[in-house]
Design a protein around this motif. Structure first.
Motif, mmCIF file in Angstrom:
data_model
loop_
_atom_site.group_PDB
_atom_site.id
_atom_site.type_symbol
_atom_site.label_atom_id
_atom_site.label_comp_id
_atom_site.label_asym_id
_atom_site.label_seq_id
_atom_site.Cartn_x
_atom_site.Cartn_y
_atom_site.Cartn_z
ATOM 1 N N ASN A 136 -45.561 -34.268 -23.283
ATOM 2 C CA ASN A 136 -46.914 -34.855 -22.659
ATOM 3 C C ASN A 136 -47.952 -35.221 -23.720
ATOM 4 O O ASN A 136 -48.476 -34.376 -24.341
ATOM 5 C CB ASN A 136 -47.459 -33.942 -21.668
ATOM 6 N N ILE A 178 -50.290 -29.518 -12.844
ATOM 7 C CA ILE A 178 -50.516 -27.670 -13.210
ATOM 8 C C ILE A 178 -51.555 -27.529 -12.341
ATOM 9 O O ILE A 178 -52.604 -27.968 -12.491
ATOM 10 C CB ILE A 178 -50.597 -27.478 -14.521
ATOM 11 N N SER A 196 -53.452 -35.241 -21.957
ATOM 12 C CA SER A 196 -53.840 -34.246 -20.954
ATOM 13 C C SER A 196 -55.093 -34.791 -20.404
ATOM 14 O O SER A 196 -55.896 -35.128 -20.723
ATOM 15 C CB SER A 196 -54.239 -32.778 -21.601
ATOM 16 N N LYS A 221 -46.224 -40.364 -19.934
ATOM 17 C CA LYS A 221 -46.093 -39.213 -21.007
ATOM 18 C C LYS A 221 -47.610 -38.485 -20.951
ATOM 19 O O LYS A 221 -48.227 -38.404 -21.803
ATOM 20 C CB LYS A 221 -45.804 -39.445 -22.380
ATOM 21 N N GLU A 241 -49.762 -34.960 -18.749
ATOM 22 C CA GLU A 241 -49.878 -33.690 -18.056
ATOM 23 C C GLU A 241 -51.388 -33.763 -16.986
ATOM 24 O O GLU A 241 -52.274 -34.139 -17.633
ATOM 25 C CB GLU A 241 -49.781 -32.458 -18.692
ATOM 26 N N LYS A 301 -43.909 -32.529 -11.466
ATOM 27 C CA LYS A 301 -44.017 -31.453 -12.399
ATOM 28 C C LYS A 301 -45.267 -31.490 -13.504
ATOM 29 O O LYS A 301 -45.252 -30.483 -14.330
ATOM 30 C CB LYS A 301 -42.644 -31.214 -13.356
ATOM 31 N N ARG A 302 -45.512 -32.875 -13.696
ATOM 32 C CA ARG A 302 -46.585 -33.007 -14.612
ATOM 33 C C ARG A 302 -47.741 -32.423 -14.071
ATOM 34 O O ARG A 302 -49.065 -32.363 -15.040
ATOM 35 C CB ARG A 302 -46.690 -34.654 -14.942
#
Length: 334
Positions: A3, A61, A6, A32, A34, A58-59
Motif C-alpha cells: 500500500n 482498517i 495511506s 495501492k 490503505e 481488506k484495504r
C-alpha cells in the motif's frame, strides 16, 4: 500488494454521509492504498458502516477509540500508517475517482501536491481553481496562510510519510480551531517545493462542522470561536522563515481571522471586552503589512482600519447595521 498511500479518515457520527465517502474511495483509479478508519466514539451507525467496508475490502482498517477529537484520531492513524504517502479525508465529504492517482503522480517530483477543493452545498457543486503551478517553499507557506485555493485544508493535499516520521509531526490535541493549518505549516518547514494541480478532486460538504458556521446558522455564539484569537500566535511560531512575503501572509491571516470572529460576534449579538481588546491589539500590530497584501477586499481593508481604531466601535456599528450586512456576513463566514 504494497500500500503506497495511506488514507486517514476520522469518523464521528457521520452515518448520513459516510457510505458515500467510502464508496468514492473504493472506486479510485489508483488501487495501492490503505484506508485507516478511526471510529472516534460514534454513537450512531458509523461503526457498523466502517466494519461493513472493512469486511468486503481488506484495504480498509477500522480502529476504535473513545471520543477524543479529530486530532487524536488523526494522530492514531499516523501511528499505524504504512504508506509512503498520506492523505486525510473527512468522513462526510467525497472525492473524485482520480483523487489519489493525480495527487500521487506529482509526489514523484515534489514534497507536497495540492488539488482544487470544491464545496458541496444543497446538492450543488461549487468550485474555484487556480492555474496549475509549481510552488516554492515561500509560496507554499504564503498561499497556505492567505489563499483560499491552496489554504489550510488538509484534505486537498498529499504528504510524504518520511517527512512526517523524521520530524515526528503530530496534531496538537489541545487546539480545536486551526489545528489543520498549524500542522500543515509545521510540515511545510521541511519542504522544498510543491505542485498545485488545477483540478477539483475533493468536495467539502458545507454543513455545521465548523464552529463559525454553526454559530452563523444557530445565532448562538460558540465561545470556541475565541480560540482563533490565540491560535494565530501558534501559527506565527510554527513558521520558521522571515521572508517579507510570509510576514504579509501571516498579517493577512491574523486580521482576517479576527475579522471573522468579530463579524460572528456581531451576527450573534455577543459582546466580550477581552476579545475586543485582543482584536484591536492584533490589528494595530499587523495592519501595515495587512494593507500591503493584495488579497484583502476593499471592504476588508476599510473594516481593518475601524478595528485599528476600536474593535468595540466596529461591533457597535455592526449591531446597528446587522440587517443590512446580513447577506455579507453569511457569505464571509462560509
Amino acid at each position: 500488494m504494497v500500500n503506497v498511500v495511506s488514507i486517514i479518515i476520522p469518523v464521528y457520527n457521520t452515518e448520513k454521509y459516510l457510505r458515500e465517502c467510502l464508496e468514492s474511495i473504493c472506486i479510485q483509479t489508483y488501487s495501492k492504498f490503505e484506508v485507516i478508519l478511526i471510529n472516534d466514539g460514534s454513537s450512531d451507525n458509523s461503526d457498523k458502516i466502517c466494519q461493513e467496508f472493512a469486511k468486503k475490502d481488506k484495504r480498509f482498517i477500522v480502529l476504535e477509540q473513545n471520543n477524543k477529537g479529530v486530532s487524536s484520531a488523526r494522530n492514531r492513524g499516523l501511528d499505524v500508517a504504512q504508506g509512503q504517502y498520506v492523505l486525510f479525508v473527512d468522513s462526510d465529504d467525497f472525492v473524485e475517482k482520480n483523487y489519489i492517482e493525480d495527487l500521487y503522480r506529482e509526489m514523484l517530483n515534489y514534497d507536497i501536491a495540492v488539488c482544487g477543493i470544491g464545496r458541496f452545498i444543497g446538492g450543488e457543486k461549487k468550485e474555484d481553481l487556480l492555474n496549475e503551478q509549481e510552488l516554492d517553499k515561500i509560496s507554499l507557506i504564503s498561499q497556505t496562510l492567505g489563499n483560499k485555493y491552496v489554504g489550510g485544508y488538509l484534505v486537498n493535499k498529499i504528504f510524504k510519510k518520511d517527512i512526517i516520521d523524521k520530524y515526528h509531526l503530530r496534531f496538537n490535541e489541545k487546539v480545536h480551531i486551526g489545528e489543520d493549518m498549524l500542522w500543515i505549516l509545521e510540515y511545510l518547514n521541511f519542504c522544498k517545493s510543491g505542485m498545485y494541480i488545477s483540478k477539483t478532486l475533493y468536495y467539502y460538504r458545507l454543513n455545521e462542522k465548523s464552529a463559525l458556521q454553526s454559530s452563523m446558522r444557530s445565532g448562538e455564539f460558540d465561545k470556541k470561536n475565541l480560540e482563533v484569537l490565540f491560535v494565530d500566535d501558534m501559527l506565527r511560531n510554527a513558521v520558521l522563515c522571515e521572508e517579507q512575503q510570509v510576514k504579509i501572509a501571516l498579517a493577512y491571516r491574523y486580521i482576517r481571522s479576527d475579522m471573522r470572529v468579530l463579524f460572528n460576534m456581531i451576527k450573534c449579538h455577543y459582546s466580550d471586552a477581552n476579545a475586543f481588546s485582543t482584536i484591536t491589539e492584533h490589528t494595530r500590530k499587523y495592519i501595515c503589512l495587512f494593507l500591503k497584501s493584495k488579497t484583502p477586499t476593499r471592504l476588508e481593508k476599510c473594516v481593518s482600519v475601524g478595528m485599528y481604531i476600536s474593535a468595540k466601535a466596529v461591533y457597535r456599528i455592526g449591531i446597528i447595521g446587522n440587517l443590512f450586512l446580513e447577506k455579507y456576513f453569511e457569505r464571509y463566514l462560509q
